[in-house]
Design a protein around this motif. Sequence first.
Motif, short mmCIF file in Angstrom:
data_model
loop_
_atom_site.label_atom_id
_atom_site.label_comp_id
_atom_site.label_asym_id
_atom_site.label_seq_id
_atom_site.Cartn_x
_atom_site.Cartn_y
_atom_site.Cartn_z
N SER A 155 0.95 -1.23 0.20
CA SER A 155 0.08 0.04 -0.02
C SER A 155 1.05 1.33 0.09
O SER A 155 0.47 2.22 -0.28
N HIS A 156 2.14 1.19 0.24
CA HIS A 156 3.17 2.50 0.51
C HIS A 156 3.91 2.34 -0.99
O HIS A 156 4.82 2.86 -0.80
N GLY A 157 3.66 1.62 -1.88
CA GLY A 157 4.25 1.31 -3.12
C GLY A 157 5.46 0.44 -3.20
O GLY A 157 6.12 0.58 -4.22
N PHE A 158 5.80 -0.53 -2.38
CA PHE A 158 6.79 -1.49 -2.55
C PHE A 158 6.08 -2.95 -3.23
O PHE A 158 5.04 -3.34 -3.16
N HIS A 159 7.11 -3.49 -3.92
CA HIS A 159 6.81 -4.67 -4.55
C HIS A 159 7.40 -5.77 -3.58
O HIS A 159 8.41 -5.82 -3.23
N VAL A 160 6.47 -6.81 -3.16
CA VAL A 160 6.90 -7.59 -1.97
C VAL A 160 6.77 -9.17 -2.49
O VAL A 160 5.86 -9.37 -3.03
N HIS A 161 7.58 -9.98 -2.15
CA HIS A 161 7.54 -11.38 -2.23
C HIS A 161 7.70 -11.85 -0.86
O HIS A 161 8.48 -11.39 -0.03
N ILE A 162 6.89 -13.15 -0.51
CA ILE A 162 7.07 -13.77 0.69
C ILE A 162 7.53 -15.05 0.32
O ILE A 162 7.10 -16.11 -0.37
N GLU A 163 8.16 -15.71 1.43
CA GLU A 163 8.58 -17.03 1.73
C GLU A 163 8.58 -17.59 2.99
O GLU A 163 9.06 -16.80 4.07
N GLY A 164 8.06 -18.74 3.14
CA GLY A 164 7.96 -19.28 4.62
C GLY A 164 8.87 -20.24 5.11
O GLY A 164 8.81 -20.28 6.32
N ARG A 165 9.79 -20.60 4.40
CA ARG A 165 10.58 -21.68 4.75
C ARG A 165 11.95 -20.94 4.73
O ARG A 165 12.44 -20.11 4.04
N GLY A 166 12.79 -21.16 5.80
CA GLY A 166 14.10 -20.54 5.90
C GLY A 166 15.19 -20.93 4.87
O GLY A 166 15.68 -20.12 4.14
N ASP A 167 15.03 -22.03 4.36
CA ASP A 167 16.14 -22.45 3.36
C ASP A 167 15.65 -22.01 1.97
O ASP A 167 16.52 -21.57 1.23
N LEU A 168 14.37 -21.96 1.83
CA LEU A 168 13.84 -21.40 0.65
C LEU A 168 14.03 -19.87 0.38
O LEU A 168 14.35 -19.24 -0.62
N GLY A 169 13.93 -19.34 1.67
CA GLY A 169 14.02 -17.77 1.79
C GLY A 169 15.44 -17.50 1.48
O GLY A 169 15.45 -16.62 0.85
N LEU A 170 16.55 -18.31 1.95
CA LEU A 170 17.72 -17.75 1.69
C LEU A 170 18.10 -18.08 0.19
O LEU A 170 18.68 -17.27 -0.44
N LYS A 171 17.53 -19.06 -0.22
CA LYS A 171 17.80 -19.23 -1.76
C LYS A 171 17.18 -18.11 -2.76
O LYS A 171 17.91 -17.64 -3.43
N LYS A 172 16.04 -17.75 -2.29
CA LYS A 172 15.37 -16.54 -2.86
C LYS A 172 16.05 -15.34 -2.73
O LYS A 172 16.44 -14.50 -3.81
N ALA A 173 16.73 -15.35 -1.49
CA ALA A 173 17.38 -13.94 -1.44
C ALA A 173 18.73 -13.83 -2.02
O ALA A 173 19.05 -12.73 -2.41
N LEU A 174 19.52 -14.91 -2.22
CA LEU A 174 20.56 -14.83 -2.91
C LEU A 174 20.29 -14.79 -4.40
O LEU A 174 21.29 -14.37 -5.07
N GLU A 175 19.45 -15.46 -5.01
CA GLU A 175 19.07 -15.64 -6.40
C GLU A 175 18.15 -14.40 -6.94
O GLU A 175 18.67 -14.10 -8.21
N GLY A 176 17.53 -13.76 -6.09
CA GLY A 176 16.76 -12.64 -6.52
C GLY A 176 17.28 -11.02 -6.51
O GLY A 176 18.71 -11.28 -6.20
#
Length: 229
Positions: free
Chosen positions: A23-44
Amino acid sequence: MKSILIIEDEKAIAELERDYLESHGFHVHIEGRGDLGLKKALEGSYDLIVLDVMLPKLDGFEICREIRAKLNIPILMVTSKKEDIDKIRGLGLGADDYITKPFSPSELVARVKAHLSRYERLTSEHSTAGQLIQIRGLLIDKQARRVTIHDQEAMLTGKEYELLLLLASHPNRVFEKEELFERVWGLEASGDAATVTVHIRRLREKIEHDPSNPQYIETIWGVGYRFKV
């Protein structure tokens, strides 16, 4: 549009955070698992990461360590624990800030905006005037955001660098912890003295020959810190 990654296993909380940020203009992604979150953080390609501490498969502390070893983007850690040791541990691993559950979504948005604003300002400075600070073997290259101590590079996090730059740019001036927090983190400083204390300790470990007998960052007991020349 700035892109935010939320690594949070509580779906309701993650979706609330996402809704307010979007609502404040950000584009947001959500990940619920730690291992997948780390992968997404490093690859995104994200501008900031909101990272919960308690996660399945891989906890937030390990994720923070892995991200910080490869990326210099702001990390805002979220914890449901109120013990300072968890906050100190997260900051020590390279997190830029922490927020304790329960918190208001508007506080989250304010912190995200503050960290993004400072990160963008510091990384977009292109002027070459006065870009070097040299003091007794310590060299700060502001254009490259690079710090060397006796010709060895000191690997600093974003907030460690900002804190060192602020102190070194005002030699012999005493800064109260509250002022350091407000100027580096850009938020109200109430109750966040631990944030500054942890970052000072980590800075000393990286730039001081003997952190227990610092030659650069001096503690002024009962007041704060100063960069001694």
